[in-house]
Enzyme design. Structure first.
Site, PDB file in Angstrom:
ATOM      1  N   LYS A   9       0.851  -1.226   0.223  1.00  0.00           N
ATOM      2  CA  LYS A   9      -0.149  -0.060   0.057  1.00  0.00           C
ATOM      3  C   LYS A   9       0.870   1.056   0.065  1.00  0.00           C
ATOM      4  O   LYS A   9       2.195   1.148   0.038  1.00  0.00           O
ATOM      5  CB  LYS A   9      -0.992  -0.189   1.237  1.00  0.00           C
ATOM      6  N   TYR A  49     -11.975  -3.170  -3.125  1.00  0.00           N
ATOM      7  CA  TYR A  49     -12.623  -3.426  -1.757  1.00  0.00           C
ATOM      8  C   TYR A  49     -14.268  -3.186  -1.975  1.00  0.00           C
ATOM      9  O   TYR A  49     -14.798  -2.929  -1.002  1.00  0.00           O
ATOM     10  CB  TYR A  49     -12.161  -2.203  -0.967  1.00  0.00           C
ATOM     11  N   ASN A 112      -1.804   0.011   7.220  1.00  0.00           N
ATOM     12  CA  ASN A 112      -1.177  -1.289   7.625  1.00  0.00           C
ATOM     13  C   ASN A 112      -0.246  -2.083   6.407  1.00  0.00           C
ATOM     14  O   ASN A 112      -0.226  -3.386   6.358  1.00  0.00           O
ATOM     15  CB  ASN A 112      -2.363  -2.475   8.165  1.00  0.00           C
ATOM     16  N   HIS A 115      -1.810  -5.462   1.477  1.00  0.00           N
ATOM     17  CA  HIS A 115      -2.917  -6.298   1.066  1.00  0.00           C
ATOM     18  C   HIS A 115      -2.326  -7.773   0.712  1.00  0.00           C
ATOM     19  O   HIS A 115      -1.500  -7.980  -0.015  1.00  0.00           O
ATOM     20  CB  HIS A 115      -3.722  -5.657   0.290  1.00  0.00           C
ATOM     21  N   GLU A 126      -9.142 -10.643  -7.939  1.00  0.00           N
ATOM     22  CA  GLU A 126      -8.156  -9.342  -7.814  1.00  0.00           C
ATOM     23  C   GLU A 126      -7.132  -9.570  -8.881  1.00  0.00           C
ATOM     24  O   GLU A 126      -6.820  -8.597  -9.455  1.00  0.00           O
ATOM     25  CB  GLU A 126      -7.571  -9.327  -6.243  1.00  0.00           C
TER      26      GLU A 126
HETATM   27  P1  GTP Z   1      -6.368  -6.429   3.226  1.00  0.00           P
HETATM   28  O1  GTP Z   1      -5.382  -7.376   2.810  1.00  0.00           O
HETATM   29  O2  GTP Z   1      -6.011  -5.028   2.879  1.00  0.00           O
HETATM   30  O3  GTP Z   1      -7.700  -6.574   2.467  1.00  0.00           O
HETATM   31  O4  GTP Z   1      -6.757  -6.441   4.762  1.00  0.00           O
HETATM   32  P2  GTP Z   1      -7.480  -7.504   5.632  1.00  0.00           P
HETATM   33  O5  GTP Z   1      -8.010  -8.534   4.594  1.00  0.00           O
HETATM   34  O6  GTP Z   1      -6.767  -7.865   6.550  1.00  0.00           O
HETATM   35  O7  GTP Z   1      -8.948  -6.639   6.101  1.00  0.00           O
HETATM   36  P3  GTP Z   1     -10.028  -6.446   5.444  1.00  0.00           P
HETATM   37  O8  GTP Z   1     -10.245  -7.154   4.030  1.00  0.00           O
HETATM   38  O9  GTP Z   1     -11.333  -6.570   6.451  1.00  0.00           O
HETATM   39  O10 GTP Z   1     -10.186  -4.548   5.435  1.00  0.00           O
HETATM   40  C1  GTP Z   1      -9.438  -3.931   4.298  1.00  0.00           C
HETATM   41  C2  GTP Z   1      -8.718  -2.933   4.761  1.00  0.00           C
HETATM   42  O11 GTP Z   1      -9.605  -1.845   4.997  1.00  0.00           O
HETATM   43  C3  GTP Z   1      -7.686  -3.067   5.995  1.00  0.00           C
HETATM   44  O12 GTP Z   1      -6.593  -3.801   5.544  1.00  0.00           O
HETATM   45  C4  GTP Z   1      -7.430  -1.854   6.419  1.00  0.00           C
HETATM   46  O13 GTP Z   1      -6.638  -1.095   5.794  1.00  0.00           O
HETATM   47  C5  GTP Z   1      -8.944  -1.131   6.168  1.00  0.00           C
HETATM   48  N1  GTP Z   1      -9.799  -1.354   7.392  1.00  0.00           N
HETATM   49  C6  GTP Z   1     -10.381  -2.654   7.843  1.00  0.00           C
HETATM   50  N2  GTP Z   1     -11.057  -2.000   8.999  1.00  0.00           N
HETATM   51  C7  GTP Z   1     -10.941  -1.020   9.267  1.00  0.00           C
HETATM   52  C8  GTP Z   1     -11.339  -0.321  10.125  1.00  0.00           C
HETATM   53  O14 GTP Z   1     -12.206  -0.611  11.385  1.00  0.00           O
HETATM   54  N3  GTP Z   1     -10.938   1.076  10.100  1.00  0.00           N
HETATM   55  C9  GTP Z   1     -10.047   1.484   9.140  1.00  0.00           C
HETATM   56  N4  GTP Z   1      -9.751   2.915   9.161  1.00  0.00           N
HETATM   57  N5  GTP Z   1      -9.414   0.950   8.260  1.00  0.00           N
HETATM   58  C10 GTP Z   1     -10.138  -0.373   8.491  1.00  0.00           C
HETATM   59 MG    MG Z   2      -9.080  -8.236   2.925  1.00  0.00          MG
END
Ligand code: GTP
Ligand code: MG
Length: 148
Positions: A9, A49, A112, A115, A126
């Protein structure tokens, strides 16, 4: 063979973590099949997303992904989707184990660093979204030294 879509990212790129992330996947034995540094258009970030579009953080998430270049990658190998997720660590970096990418390099969920696809089906979706042109075809010479 199984493939995963892995993306560094904008914060990971800005902080100079590209080499370290690639090194971890290479050292594990996975094969790099696609790689590009790109600025992400808003509609691509929204499609990527799409499952999170109803969440309150969705606009901030899309802005974050579009805030600077990302490194879009396809990695291939046995179990790469699940193992890639383990190497990346929990979504919330404060809950990520040390030794994982997020556990070593991040603090907040909104920054974070990386991805990783969460299932083989997501990975296929994807990869076609981010690499409509396709990926490279090659077989690493080390393959028999990684797989029995
Ligand atoms: P990805 O690998 O990026 O898809 O992350 P993930 O699979 O571990 O988590 P998820 O798919 O649920 O969420 C995608 C992304 O949205 C996360 O990596 C974060 O960057 C963001 N995100 C998820 N939950 C939150 C939240 O509660 N607050 C905020 N600010 N960002 C969030
Ligand atoms: Mg995810």
């Amino acid at each position: 063979t199984e493939q995963s879509y892995i993306m560094i990212k904008p914060d990971g790129v800005q902080r100079g973590l590209v080499g370290d992330v690639i090194k971890r996947f290479e050292q594990r034995g996975y094969t790099l099949k696609g790689l590009k540094l790109i600025n992400v258009a808003k509609d691509l970030a929204e499609k990527h997303y799409q499952d999170l579009s109803a969440r309150p953080f969705f606009p901030a998430l899309v802005d974050y992904i579009c805030s600077g270049p990302v490194v879009a990658m396809v990695w291939e190998g046995k179990g790469v989707v699940a193992t890639g997720r383990k190497m990346i660590g929990a979504t919330n970096p404060l809950a990520s184990e040390p030794g994982t990418i997020r556990g070593d390099f991040a603090i907040e969920v909104g920054r974070n660093v990386i991805h990783g696809s969460d299932s083989v089906e997501s990975a296929q979706r994807e990869i076609s979204l981010w690499f409509p042109e396709g990926v490279a075809e090659w077989t690493p010479v080390a393959k028999p030294w990684i797989y029995e």
